[in-house]
Design a protein around this motif. Structure first.
Motif, mmCIF file in Angstrom:
data_model
loop_
_atom_site.group_PDB
_atom_site.id
_atom_site.type_symbol
_atom_site.label_atom_id
_atom_site.label_comp_id
_atom_site.label_asym_id
_atom_site.label_seq_id
_atom_site.Cartn_x
_atom_site.Cartn_y
_atom_site.Cartn_z
ATOM 1 N N MET A 1 0.777 -1.204 0.067
ATOM 2 C CA MET A 1 0.157 -0.033 -0.163
ATOM 3 C C MET A 1 0.910 1.376 0.070
ATOM 4 O O MET A 1 0.338 2.159 -0.525
ATOM 5 C CB MET A 1 -0.790 0.105 1.241
ATOM 6 C CG MET A 1 -2.003 -1.066 1.221
ATOM 7 S SD MET A 1 -2.809 -1.199 3.001
ATOM 8 C CE MET A 1 -3.778 0.328 2.747
ATOM 9 N N VAL B 1 -3.496 -3.488 6.986
ATOM 10 C CA VAL B 1 -4.383 -3.395 5.662
ATOM 11 C C VAL B 1 -5.312 -2.468 6.038
ATOM 12 O O VAL B 1 -6.218 -2.908 6.959
ATOM 13 C CB VAL B 1 -4.650 -4.755 5.328
ATOM 14 C CG1 VAL B 1 -5.837 -4.730 4.284
ATOM 15 C CG2 VAL B 1 -3.622 -5.830 4.983
ATOM 16 N N SER C 1 -7.908 -1.317 4.889
ATOM 17 C CA SER C 1 -9.295 -1.549 4.412
ATOM 18 C C SER C 1 -9.963 -2.306 5.017
ATOM 19 O O SER C 1 -10.188 -3.123 5.290
ATOM 20 C CB SER C 1 -8.916 -1.998 3.056
ATOM 21 O OG SER C 1 -10.180 -2.118 2.330
ATOM 22 N N ALA D 1 -13.129 -2.576 3.633
ATOM 23 C CA ALA D 1 -13.752 -3.747 2.759
ATOM 24 C C ALA D 1 -12.629 -4.974 2.553
ATOM 25 O O ALA D 1 -13.419 -5.987 2.419
ATOM 26 C CB ALA D 1 -13.918 -3.053 1.342
ATOM 27 N N ASP D 2 -11.726 -4.780 2.657
ATOM 28 C CA ASP D 2 -10.527 -5.765 2.360
ATOM 29 C C ASP D 2 -10.729 -6.866 3.534
ATOM 30 O O ASP D 2 -10.743 -7.938 3.336
ATOM 31 C CB ASP D 2 -9.216 -5.467 2.146
ATOM 32 C CG ASP D 2 -8.312 -6.265 1.477
ATOM 33 O OD1 ASP D 2 -8.979 -7.283 0.916
ATOM 34 O OD2 ASP D 2 -7.169 -6.013 1.470
ATOM 35 N N SER D 3 -10.927 -6.213 4.728
ATOM 36 C CA SER D 3 -11.015 -7.274 6.031
ATOM 37 C C SER D 3 -12.213 -8.033 5.663
ATOM 38 O O SER D 3 -12.223 -9.090 6.236
ATOM 39 C CB SER D 3 -10.822 -6.450 7.215
ATOM 40 O OG SER D 3 -12.007 -5.936 7.385
ATOM 41 N N THR E 1 -5.959 -10.632 6.689
ATOM 42 C CA THR E 1 -5.818 -9.198 7.135
ATOM 43 C C THR E 1 -5.706 -9.348 8.553
ATOM 44 O O THR E 1 -4.982 -8.527 9.178
ATOM 45 C CB THR E 1 -7.015 -8.156 6.809
ATOM 46 O OG1 THR E 1 -8.196 -8.787 7.332
ATOM 47 C CG2 THR E 1 -7.274 -8.109 5.229
ATOM 48 N N TYR F 1 -11.672 -5.630 10.333
ATOM 49 C CA TYR F 1 -10.615 -4.496 10.282
ATOM 50 C C TYR F 1 -10.866 -4.131 11.792
ATOM 51 O O TYR F 1 -9.798 -3.718 12.604
ATOM 52 C CB TYR F 1 -10.647 -3.432 9.403
ATOM 53 C CG TYR F 1 -10.036 -2.450 9.763
ATOM 54 C CD1 TYR F 1 -8.637 -2.248 9.349
ATOM 55 C CD2 TYR F 1 -10.541 -1.195 10.026
ATOM 56 C CE1 TYR F 1 -7.985 -1.107 9.262
ATOM 57 C CE2 TYR F 1 -9.840 0.011 10.235
ATOM 58 C CZ TYR F 1 -8.502 0.048 9.960
ATOM 59 O OH TYR F 1 -7.796 1.139 10.092
ATOM 60 N N SER G 1 -5.259 3.589 -4.463
ATOM 61 C CA SER G 1 -5.369 2.521 -3.330
ATOM 62 C C SER G 1 -7.096 2.290 -2.914
ATOM 63 O O SER G 1 -7.775 3.697 -2.703
ATOM 64 C CB SER G 1 -4.883 2.855 -1.985
ATOM 65 O OG SER G 1 -5.218 2.105 -1.043
ATOM 66 N N PRO G 2 -7.570 1.217 -3.134
ATOM 67 C CA PRO G 2 -9.170 1.142 -2.679
ATOM 68 C C PRO G 2 -9.236 1.391 -1.175
ATOM 69 O O PRO G 2 -10.395 1.441 -0.871
ATOM 70 C CB PRO G 2 -9.200 -0.439 -2.848
ATOM 71 C CG PRO G 2 -8.099 -1.030 -2.965
ATOM 72 C CD PRO G 2 -7.015 -0.101 -3.290
ATOM 73 N N TYR G 3 -8.067 1.633 -0.313
ATOM 74 C CA TYR G 3 -8.125 1.909 1.213
ATOM 75 C C TYR G 3 -7.953 3.421 1.249
ATOM 76 O O TYR G 3 -8.147 3.814 2.480
ATOM 77 C CB TYR G 3 -6.917 1.273 1.691
ATOM 78 C CG TYR G 3 -6.895 -0.217 1.139
ATOM 79 C CD1 TYR G 3 -7.522 -0.966 1.079
ATOM 80 C CD2 TYR G 3 -5.573 -0.419 0.771
ATOM 81 C CE1 TYR G 3 -7.269 -2.427 0.749
ATOM 82 C CE2 TYR G 3 -5.055 -1.632 0.222
ATOM 83 C CZ TYR G 3 -6.009 -2.447 -0.017
ATOM 84 O OH TYR G 3 -5.654 -3.848 -0.467
ATOM 85 N N SER G 4 -8.452 4.336 0.313
ATOM 86 C CA SER G 4 -8.068 5.637 0.539
ATOM 87 C C SER G 4 -8.974 6.155 1.192
ATOM 88 O O SER G 4 -10.412 6.132 1.154
ATOM 89 C CB SER G 4 -8.086 6.220 -0.823
ATOM 90 O OG SER G 4 -6.973 6.687 -1.323
#
Length: 320
Positions: free
Chosen positions: A36, A80, A82, A84-86, A93, A147, A186-189
């Motif tokens: 990231m 991580v 994010s 959504a990613d978690s 994650t 997360y 980054s999708p975590y932005s």
């Protein structure tokens, strides 16, 4: 001069912290796997830091690094980041957001490493959708995603390692941090880095909900000051909110940013997403007892951020 380790130091907050610590004459080591983070965030200080591209989940590597270096301060920012990613990948994650933190704390304890402070970065996500506002550190929490659960558990482990074993620790909960070196791809932005990107490219920004949702936006320069403050000045091992203590609706932020950038943002409104938080405001009374005072107004912070991004895109344009 202190000897400092920043995990996740090529990321947004980590790289801003690294710049400030280097400027103050500290020795800085960064571990980041660049999943990231971005090397370009460190280009101005690359000759003044030790950068290691590595995964913090490699426990053997981390142990060796800790044994060899006698770090004074460890800022644990690797994550991580994010939600959504978690939700998508709870187990991988979890390994980064919780297991790597616990393993590092345990190694410090078992080897009686003499650190001055281990600073763990948690998140306002631990509060979930609690109705009470502003959010105070001693409120009940309601972590709603893997997360947030991992952040809360790691936060508790961080404090427990002080209460049970005497490891000097502190945890912080970041609210909505914005500023230079945030990665919009980054999708975590954070929402502001996405808005910045869309304004620059004259593209449409997708807004979920009607824009009345509020956030406590804090400029990264204030966050960097707050991190060093809690590392050096906290009298006890505890958790602090890091925020501005002000509440701004997304609509107001967009209007302010349009003024700063002299551009109009094209917005596509979509229904509110499941799990999105309506209202987020921090009580910053506790960190203010250490002398924390946010210096950046939203307008000044956005101007600094916009100017940085404009310069960055110009220099990228020249290289192409």
């Amino acid at each position: 001069m202190s000897n400092v380790l920043i995990t996740g130091g090529a990321g947004f907050i980590g790289s801003n912290l690294a710049h400030d610590l280097v400027e103050k004459g500290n020795k800085v080591t960064i571990v980041d796997d660049l999943s990231m983070g971005r090397l370009e965030n460190l280009v101005d200080i690359q000759d003044k830091i030790i950068f290691i591209e590595h995964d913090v989940c490699d426990h053997e590597f981390m142990h060796e690094l800790l044994l060899k270096n006698n770090f004074d301060y460890i800022y644990y920012l690797a994550a991580v980041a994010s939600v959504a990613d978690s939700v998508e990948r709870p187990v991988p994650t979890h390994k980064i957001n919780q297991e790597s933190v616990l393993d590092t704390l345990e190694f410090i304890r078992a080897n009686e490493l003499k650190i001055k402070r281990f600073v763990f970065s948690s998140s306002a996500a631990v509060y979930g959708n609690l109705k009470a506002s502003p959010k105070k550190e001693d409120m009940p929490v309601q972590p709603l995603t893997p997360y947030a659960v991992d952040k809360y558990a790691s936060e508790r482990f961080t404090l427990d390692y002080n209460y049970l074993y005497g490891v000097p620790t502190v945890a912080v909960r970041f609210f909505n941090v914005y500023g230079p070196m945030q990665n919009p791809e980054s999708p975590y932005s954070g929402v502001l880095s996405i808005i910045t990107d869309k304004l620059q490219k004259n593209e449409t920004f997708t807004l979920y909900g009607d824009g009345s949702q509020t956030r406590d936006f804090v400029y990264v320069g204030d966050v960097v000051a707050a991190l060093q403050l809690v590392a050096e000045k906290t009298p006890i091992s505890t958790v602090y909110n890091i925020a501005d203590g002000g509440e701004t609706s997304l609509n107001d932020v967009i209007h302010t940013y349009e003024e700063v950038a002299h551009r109009k943002l094209d917005i596509n409104y979509l229904p509110k997403r499941n799990g999105d938080i309506d209202k987020s405001l921090a009580d910053v009374t506790k960190i203010k007892t250490l002398g924390f005072k946010p210096k950046w107004t939203l307008k000044d912070g956005l101007k600094e951020y916009w100017d940085y991004e404009e310069k960055r895109s110009e220099s990228h344009g020249q290289h192409e």
